[in-house]
Design a protein around this motif. Structure first.
Motif, short mmCIF file in Angstrom:
data_model
loop_
_atom_site.label_atom_id
_atom_site.label_comp_id
_atom_site.label_asym_id
_atom_site.label_seq_id
_atom_site.Cartn_x
_atom_site.Cartn_y
_atom_site.Cartn_z
N ARG A 169 74.59 -43.10 19.73
CA ARG A 169 73.75 -44.28 19.92
C ARG A 169 72.85 -44.50 18.71
NH1 ARG A 169 71.66 -43.80 26.24
NH2 ARG A 169 73.74 -43.94 27.22
N GLY A 170 72.71 -45.76 18.35
CA GLY A 170 71.84 -46.09 17.22
C GLY A 170 72.33 -45.43 15.96
N SER A 171 71.44 -44.71 15.29
CA SER A 171 71.79 -44.06 14.02
C SER A 171 72.13 -42.58 14.21
CB SER A 171 70.62 -44.20 13.04
OG SER A 171 69.46 -43.59 13.58
N LEU A 172 72.31 -42.13 15.45
CA LEU A 172 72.58 -40.72 15.72
C LEU A 172 73.97 -40.33 15.25
CD1 LEU A 172 71.70 -38.04 17.02
CD2 LEU A 172 72.70 -38.87 19.17
N LEU A 173 74.04 -39.31 14.40
CA LEU A 173 75.32 -38.77 13.92
C LEU A 173 75.35 -37.27 14.20
CD1 LEU A 173 75.51 -40.59 10.46
CD2 LEU A 173 76.81 -41.15 12.51
N THR A 174 76.44 -36.79 14.76
CA THR A 174 76.56 -35.38 15.13
C THR A 174 77.79 -34.78 14.46
OG1 THR A 174 75.59 -35.89 17.29
CG2 THR A 174 76.72 -33.77 17.05
N PRO A 175 77.67 -33.64 13.77
CA PRO A 175 78.84 -32.99 13.19
C PRO A 175 79.86 -32.63 14.27
CG PRO A 175 76.83 -32.07 12.26
CD PRO A 175 76.41 -32.93 13.42
N ILE A 176 81.13 -32.84 13.95
CA ILE A 176 82.19 -32.55 14.91
C ILE A 176 83.44 -32.11 14.15
CG2 ILE A 176 83.06 -34.94 14.96
CD1 ILE A 176 83.60 -34.54 17.97
N ALA A 177 84.21 -31.20 14.75
CA ALA A 177 85.46 -30.73 14.17
C ALA A 177 86.55 -30.76 15.24
CB ALA A 177 85.32 -29.32 13.60
N ALA A 178 87.80 -30.99 14.83
CA ALA A 178 88.89 -31.10 15.80
C ALA A 178 90.22 -30.84 15.09
CB ALA A 178 88.90 -32.50 16.43
N PRO A 179 91.25 -30.45 15.86
CA PRO A 179 92.59 -30.32 15.25
C PRO A 179 93.12 -31.69 14.84
CG PRO A 179 92.71 -30.07 17.63
CD PRO A 179 91.26 -30.11 17.29
N ILE A 180 93.96 -31.69 13.84
CA ILE A 180 94.55 -32.94 13.36
C ILE A 180 95.97 -32.65 12.87
CG2 ILE A 180 93.72 -32.75 10.97
CD1 ILE A 180 93.11 -35.81 11.14
N ALA A 181 96.86 -33.62 13.03
CA ALA A 181 98.25 -33.45 12.59
C ALA A 181 98.71 -34.70 11.85
CB ALA A 181 99.16 -33.19 13.79
N TYR A 182 99.44 -34.48 10.77
CA TYR A 182 100.03 -35.57 9.99
C TYR A 182 101.55 -35.49 10.14
CZ TYR A 182 95.59 -36.70 7.80
OH TYR A 182 94.29 -37.10 7.58
N LEU A 183 102.14 -36.51 10.75
CA LEU A 183 103.57 -36.51 11.06
C LEU A 183 104.26 -37.58 10.21
CD1 LEU A 183 103.09 -36.61 14.94
CD2 LEU A 183 103.06 -34.60 13.44
N PRO A 184 105.25 -37.19 9.39
CA PRO A 184 105.98 -38.22 8.63
C PRO A 184 106.43 -39.34 9.56
CG PRO A 184 106.67 -36.03 7.96
CD PRO A 184 105.78 -35.84 9.17
N ILE A 185 106.20 -40.56 9.15
CA ILE A 185 106.42 -41.69 10.06
C ILE A 185 107.87 -41.78 10.52
CG2 ILE A 185 106.87 -43.46 8.32
CD1 ILE A 185 104.89 -45.24 10.06
N LYS A 186 108.80 -41.24 9.71
CA LYS A 186 110.21 -41.27 10.10
C LYS A 186 110.49 -40.38 11.31
CE LYS A 186 111.42 -37.66 6.76
NZ LYS A 186 112.16 -37.34 5.52
N MET A 187 109.56 -39.44 11.62
CA MET A 187 109.74 -38.57 12.78
C MET A 187 109.51 -39.29 14.10
SD MET A 187 107.88 -35.00 11.71
CE MET A 187 108.23 -34.36 13.36
N ILE A 188 108.75 -40.39 14.05
CA ILE A 188 108.38 -41.12 15.28
C ILE A 188 109.11 -42.45 15.27
CG2 ILE A 188 106.48 -41.90 16.71
CD1 ILE A 188 106.32 -38.94 16.01
N PRO A 189 110.16 -42.62 16.09
CA PRO A 189 110.98 -43.84 16.02
C PRO A 189 110.18 -45.13 16.22
CG PRO A 189 112.06 -42.15 17.33
CD PRO A 189 110.69 -41.64 17.04
N SER A 190 109.25 -45.12 17.16
CA SER A 190 108.43 -46.32 17.42
C SER A 190 106.98 -45.88 17.55
CB SER A 190 108.89 -47.03 18.69
OG SER A 190 110.24 -47.46 18.58
N PRO A 191 106.29 -45.64 16.43
CA PRO A 191 104.92 -45.12 16.50
C PRO A 191 103.96 -46.10 17.13
CG PRO A 191 105.47 -45.78 14.26
CD PRO A 191 106.73 -45.86 15.04
N THR A 192 103.01 -45.56 17.88
CA THR A 192 101.94 -46.38 18.45
C THR A 192 100.62 -45.88 17.88
OG1 THR A 192 102.09 -44.91 20.39
CG2 THR A 192 103.05 -47.09 20.58
N PHE A 193 99.67 -46.80 17.75
CA PHE A 193 98.40 -46.49 17.12
C PHE A 193 97.25 -46.91 18.01
CE2 PHE A 193 101.49 -47.37 13.71
CZ PHE A 193 101.48 -46.15 13.06
#
Length: 255
Positions: A200-224
């Motif tokens: 809310r407002g100008s509040l910023l909180t550090p956060i970390a999470a897993p992430i994966a990068y998948l070549p777009i050819k691996m996903i026949p019909s990617p959704t975003f």
């Protein structure tokens, strides 16, 4: 010899504006991104692209250096020079890698991470990693983000020592860092995103999470966007996120 603040003709300005708009669309970068690369104010860039102010020679040269293309069609237009002058070698601060050595990283990826606003949802967007001639390094650009205002772009570091890949965003000293393991045989990359969660407002909180990068050819019909359990790609996106931790490509320690 023309002076740096010489105003270009209306026809020259129109042609340059057309070329810049084509480059912005081709590279899928924002006007704000281009303004920062060229060290111009966004207001100045908007005015010259909109025809409300003619291009000056100084402004044109800055934009040529930022884009790595010649915008002027005259014979006296010098070729733009890459700032670090290293050609196909990245700066030492990014790992001093050659373009040939990292060509296998270039491409378009479906990027997935947990949604920060819904614990059961997944957030997905497109990331393109390409070689930038002006920067003499790999750069990345995001698109197809539901929260378009937070779209990121930046540099890619590939140091030999760690064997990892770093996607670095630095905006006026504020960093976002993504640390990825080297790609699997089929091209996926897994790791950790470290960023700030907007509250809310100008509040910023550090956060970390897993992430994966998948070549777009691996996903026949990617959704975003925000992907719920009803989405056709939810299961495969979730599987890749779990692989990040299960293999493990990244560790999250309990407090």
């Amino acid at each position: 010899m023309p002076t740096p603040d010489k105003q270009l003709s209306a026809e020259q300005s129109r042609q340059i504006a057309d070329t810049i708009r084509e480059e912005i669309a081709r590279r899928r970068i924002s006007r704000q991104s281009l303004a920062e690369l060229a060290k111009l104010s966004l207001s100045t860039l908007e005015k010259v692209l909109g025809g409300r102010r003619p291009f000056t020679l100084a402004t044109t040269v800055r934009l040529e250096q930022a884009l790595g293309v010649s915008l002027r069609k005259t014979a006296d237009a010098p070729a733009p020079v890459a700032p670090n002058g290293n050609g196909d070698i990245a700066p030492d601060g990014l790992g001093a890698y050659s373009r040939r050595a990292v060509a296998w990283i270039e491409g378009t990826y479906v990027t997935v991470r947990p949604s920060f606003g819904d614990k059961d949802a997944i957030f997905a967007y497109r990331t393109e990693i390409v070689w930038d001639t002006v920067a003499s390094s790999l750069v990345f650009h995001e698109s197809e983000r539901q929260d378009a205002a937070y779209t990121q772009y930046g540099e890619v570091a590939v140091p030999n020592q760690s064997g990892h890949i770093y996607l670095v965003t630095n905006r006026h000293g504020q960093y976002r860092l993504i640390t990825l393991a080297r790609p699997a045989i089929s091209g996926e990359m897994y790791g950790i995103i470290t960023t700030l969660l907007a509250g809310r407002g100008s509040l910023l909180t550090p956060i970390a999470a897993p992430i994966a990068y998948l070549p777009i050819k691996m996903i026949p019909s990617p959704t975003f966007g925000r992907i719920s359990q009803s989405d056709a790609n939810y299961a495969v996106y979730r599987q890749h996120l779990r692989r990040t931790v299960d293999e493990p490509f990244a560790l999250f320690l309990p407090g």
